[in-house]
Design an enzyme around this catalytic site. Sequence first.
Site, PDB file in Angstrom:
ATOM      1  N   LYS A  14      45.637  48.766  48.679  1.00 51.00           N
ATOM      2  CA  LYS A  14      46.925  49.288  48.208  1.00 51.00           C
ATOM      3  C   LYS A  14      46.730  50.183  46.976  1.00 51.00           C
ATOM      4  CE  LYS A  14      48.756  45.113  47.687  1.00 51.00           C
ATOM      5  NZ  LYS A  14      47.656  44.244  48.163  1.00 51.00           N
ATOM      6  N   ARG A  89      57.207  41.529  48.038  1.00 52.22           N
ATOM      7  CA  ARG A  89      56.283  40.532  48.606  1.00 52.22           C
ATOM      8  C   ARG A  89      57.022  39.386  49.265  1.00 52.22           C
ATOM      9  NH1 ARG A  89      51.602  41.931  44.915  1.00 52.22           N
ATOM     10  NH2 ARG A  89      50.026  40.546  45.710  1.00 52.22           N
ATOM     11  N   ARG A 128      34.464  43.449  43.716  1.00 50.31           N
ATOM     12  CA  ARG A 128      35.248  43.903  42.557  1.00 50.31           C
ATOM     13  C   ARG A 128      35.102  42.922  41.400  1.00 50.31           C
ATOM     14  NH1 ARG A 128      41.491  44.876  43.450  1.00 50.31           N
ATOM     15  NH2 ARG A 128      41.499  42.620  43.267  1.00 50.31           N
ATOM     16  N   ARG A 134      38.123  40.964  37.431  1.00 46.19           N
ATOM     17  CA  ARG A 134      39.535  40.567  37.458  1.00 46.19           C
ATOM     18  C   ARG A 134      39.621  39.053  37.611  1.00 46.19           C
ATOM     19  NH1 ARG A 134      43.937  43.518  41.331  1.00 46.19           N
ATOM     20  NH2 ARG A 134      44.572  41.413  41.899  1.00 46.19           N
ATOM     21  N   ARG A 145      45.315  33.348  47.413  1.00 47.67           N
ATOM     22  CA  ARG A 145      46.084  34.606  47.554  1.00 47.67           C
ATOM     23  C   ARG A 145      46.251  34.944  49.037  1.00 47.67           C
ATOM     24  NH1 ARG A 145      42.289  38.110  44.046  1.00 47.67           N
ATOM     25  NH2 ARG A 145      43.578  39.893  44.649  1.00 47.67           N
TER      26      ARG A 145
HETATM   27  P1  AP5 Z   1      42.301  47.650  46.119  1.00 46.05           P
HETATM   28  O1  AP5 Z   1      42.698  49.059  46.352  1.00 46.05           O
HETATM   29  O2  AP5 Z   1      42.233  47.156  44.725  1.00 46.05           O
HETATM   30  O3  AP5 Z   1      43.203  46.673  47.019  1.00 46.05           O
HETATM   31  P2  AP5 Z   1      44.620  46.055  46.729  1.00 46.05           P
HETATM   32  O4  AP5 Z   1      45.292  45.929  48.049  1.00 46.05           O
HETATM   33  O5  AP5 Z   1      45.310  46.823  45.650  1.00 46.05           O
HETATM   34  O6  AP5 Z   1      44.157  44.618  46.241  1.00 46.05           O
HETATM   35  P3  AP5 Z   1      44.700  43.717  45.069  1.00 46.05           P
HETATM   36  O7  AP5 Z   1      43.672  42.673  44.828  1.00 46.05           O
HETATM   37  O8  AP5 Z   1      45.156  44.534  43.897  1.00 46.05           O
HETATM   38  O9  AP5 Z   1      45.962  43.091  45.788  1.00 46.05           O
HETATM   39  P4  AP5 Z   1      46.798  41.874  45.416  1.00 46.05           P
HETATM   40  O10 AP5 Z   1      48.011  42.073  46.241  1.00 46.05           O
HETATM   41  O11 AP5 Z   1      46.082  40.589  45.551  1.00 46.05           O
HETATM   42  O12 AP5 Z   1      47.000  42.022  43.822  1.00 46.05           O
HETATM   43  P5  AP5 Z   1      48.184  42.555  42.871  1.00 46.05           P
HETATM   44  O13 AP5 Z   1      47.556  43.155  41.703  1.00 46.05           O
HETATM   45  O14 AP5 Z   1      49.167  43.330  43.649  1.00 46.05           O
HETATM   46  O15 AP5 Z   1      40.911  47.435  46.858  1.00 46.05           O
HETATM   47  C1  AP5 Z   1      40.172  46.255  46.637  1.00 46.05           C
HETATM   48  C2  AP5 Z   1      38.737  46.588  46.311  1.00 46.05           C
HETATM   49  O16 AP5 Z   1      38.117  47.085  47.490  1.00 46.05           O
HETATM   50  C3  AP5 Z   1      38.577  47.682  45.236  1.00 46.05           C
HETATM   51  O17 AP5 Z   1      37.534  47.294  44.377  1.00 46.05           O
HETATM   52  C4  AP5 Z   1      38.196  48.911  46.084  1.00 46.05           C
HETATM   53  O18 AP5 Z   1      37.435  49.822  45.331  1.00 46.05           O
HETATM   54  C5  AP5 Z   1      37.385  48.260  47.192  1.00 46.05           C
HETATM   55  N1  AP5 Z   1      37.182  49.008  48.433  1.00 46.05           N
HETATM   56  C6  AP5 Z   1      35.992  49.088  49.056  1.00 46.05           C
HETATM   57  N2  AP5 Z   1      36.080  49.785  50.183  1.00 46.05           N
HETATM   58  C7  AP5 Z   1      37.362  50.153  50.285  1.00 46.05           C
HETATM   59  C8  AP5 Z   1      38.056  50.894  51.259  1.00 46.05           C
HETATM   60  N3  AP5 Z   1      37.450  51.404  52.310  1.00 46.05           N
HETATM   61  N4  AP5 Z   1      39.382  51.094  51.100  1.00 46.05           N
HETATM   62  C9  AP5 Z   1      40.005  50.587  50.022  1.00 46.05           C
HETATM   63  N5  AP5 Z   1      39.391  49.868  49.064  1.00 46.05           N
HETATM   64  C10 AP5 Z   1      38.072  49.651  49.179  1.00 46.05           C
HETATM   65  O19 AP5 Z   1      48.890  41.189  42.456  1.00 46.05           O
HETATM   66  C11 AP5 Z   1      48.185  40.241  41.673  1.00 46.05           C
HETATM   67  C12 AP5 Z   1      49.071  39.036  41.371  1.00 46.05           C
HETATM   68  O20 AP5 Z   1      50.218  39.460  40.605  1.00 46.05           O
HETATM   69  C13 AP5 Z   1      49.673  38.304  42.577  1.00 46.05           C
HETATM   70  O21 AP5 Z   1      48.767  37.358  43.120  1.00 46.05           O
HETATM   71  C14 AP5 Z   1      50.901  37.640  41.936  1.00 46.05           C
HETATM   72  O22 AP5 Z   1      50.524  36.516  41.207  1.00 46.05           O
HETATM   73  C15 AP5 Z   1      51.372  38.710  40.966  1.00 46.05           C
HETATM   74  N6  AP5 Z   1      52.355  39.630  41.574  1.00 46.05           N
HETATM   75  C16 AP5 Z   1      52.196  40.981  41.760  1.00 46.05           C
HETATM   76  N7  AP5 Z   1      53.244  41.523  42.376  1.00 46.05           N
HETATM   77  C17 AP5 Z   1      54.110  40.485  42.591  1.00 46.05           C
HETATM   78  C18 AP5 Z   1      55.396  40.413  43.214  1.00 46.05           C
HETATM   79  N8  AP5 Z   1      55.991  41.499  43.742  1.00 46.05           N
HETATM   80  N9  AP5 Z   1      55.999  39.189  43.288  1.00 46.05           N
HETATM   81  C19 AP5 Z   1      55.418  38.089  42.762  1.00 46.05           C
HETATM   82  N10 AP5 Z   1      54.195  38.103  42.168  1.00 46.05           N
HETATM   83  C20 AP5 Z   1      53.554  39.285  42.075  1.00 46.05           C
HETATM   84 MG    MG Z   2      45.991  46.379  43.707  1.00 52.42          MG
END
Ligand code: AP5
Ligand code: MG
Length: 190
Positions: A14, A89, A128, A134, A145
């Site tokens: 994402k 979400r 990562r 992180r 998660r």
């Molecule tokens: P990356 O692009 O970082 O993936 P992502 O989908 O953004 O993964 P996240 O870990 O950020 O998602 P998440 O939903 O768990 O966390 P969020 O921060 O939203 O890619 C991942 C890795 O893969 C990178 O290192 C990238 O470089 C690598 N990669 C390698 N090959 C790749 C390829 N081909 N394509 C893409 N990437 C590649 O949320 C964190 C926490 O916040 C949640 O658990 C919750 O506690 C809280 N939170 C956030 N939003 C809410 C909400 N709306 N409601 C309630 N709680 C919330």
């Molecule tokens: Mg992210």
Amino acid sequence: MKNIIIFGAPGSGKGTYSDEIVKRYGMGHISTGDVLRAQIKAGTELGKTAKGYIDNGQLLPDSLMIDILADTYDSLPAGQGVIFDGFPRTIAQAEALKKMLAERNHDMGVMVELIVDEETLLARLLNRAIEQGRADDNEETIKKRFAVYHAQTEPLADWFEKEGMRHTFTWYGSKEQMLGDIFAFLDTLK
Ligand code: AP5
Ligand code: MG
């Protein structure tokens, strides 16, 4: 550009694809995870609350997230389109987003769903962990998660389907190909 909701499991890309979309179309980007991590870093009350949930792989309460989302959205320049990354979400968040945008006479736009197999997701997040450290990228929290994603977030895909917004992109092993497919679709919306 229209608004875009980028949707997918932890590690599905994402954040990575949002950055590429912002570069190409020059729009706003709201990552609710990034907003919360910035609050943790700044040591605010919200950050202290968020840390408990994030470190445990759980979602923050909907009411809190909906307020944060609206404030962040209103702080961005209007009219350029926004990518919502990590929000909504839950069904409650999706309904709240729909209402918030309708109140502003803005369109929900499209939903871009990223489908990636779990083995690849786990490998990306563990990698990562080494590169960025992180706090929630350890195997125990990653598993939580994934479980939270399946239970609370994945059912939302049907909600988007019913809204006629769902566009799915499946990982076949090439980042360039996935990005090319996403751009080819988004180019048709301009
Ligand atoms: P990356 O692009 O970082 O993936 P992502 O989908 O953004 O993964 P996240 O870990 O950020 O998602 P998440 O939903 O768990 O966390 P969020 O921060 O939203 O890619 C991942 C890795 O893969 C990178 O290192 C990238 O470089 C690598 N990669 C390698 N090959 C790749 C390829 N081909 N394509 C893409 N990437 C590649 O949320 C964190 C926490 O916040 C949640 O658990 C919750 O506690 C809280 N939170 C956030 N939003 C809410 C909400 N709306 N409601 C309630 N709680 C919330
Ligand atoms: Mg992210």
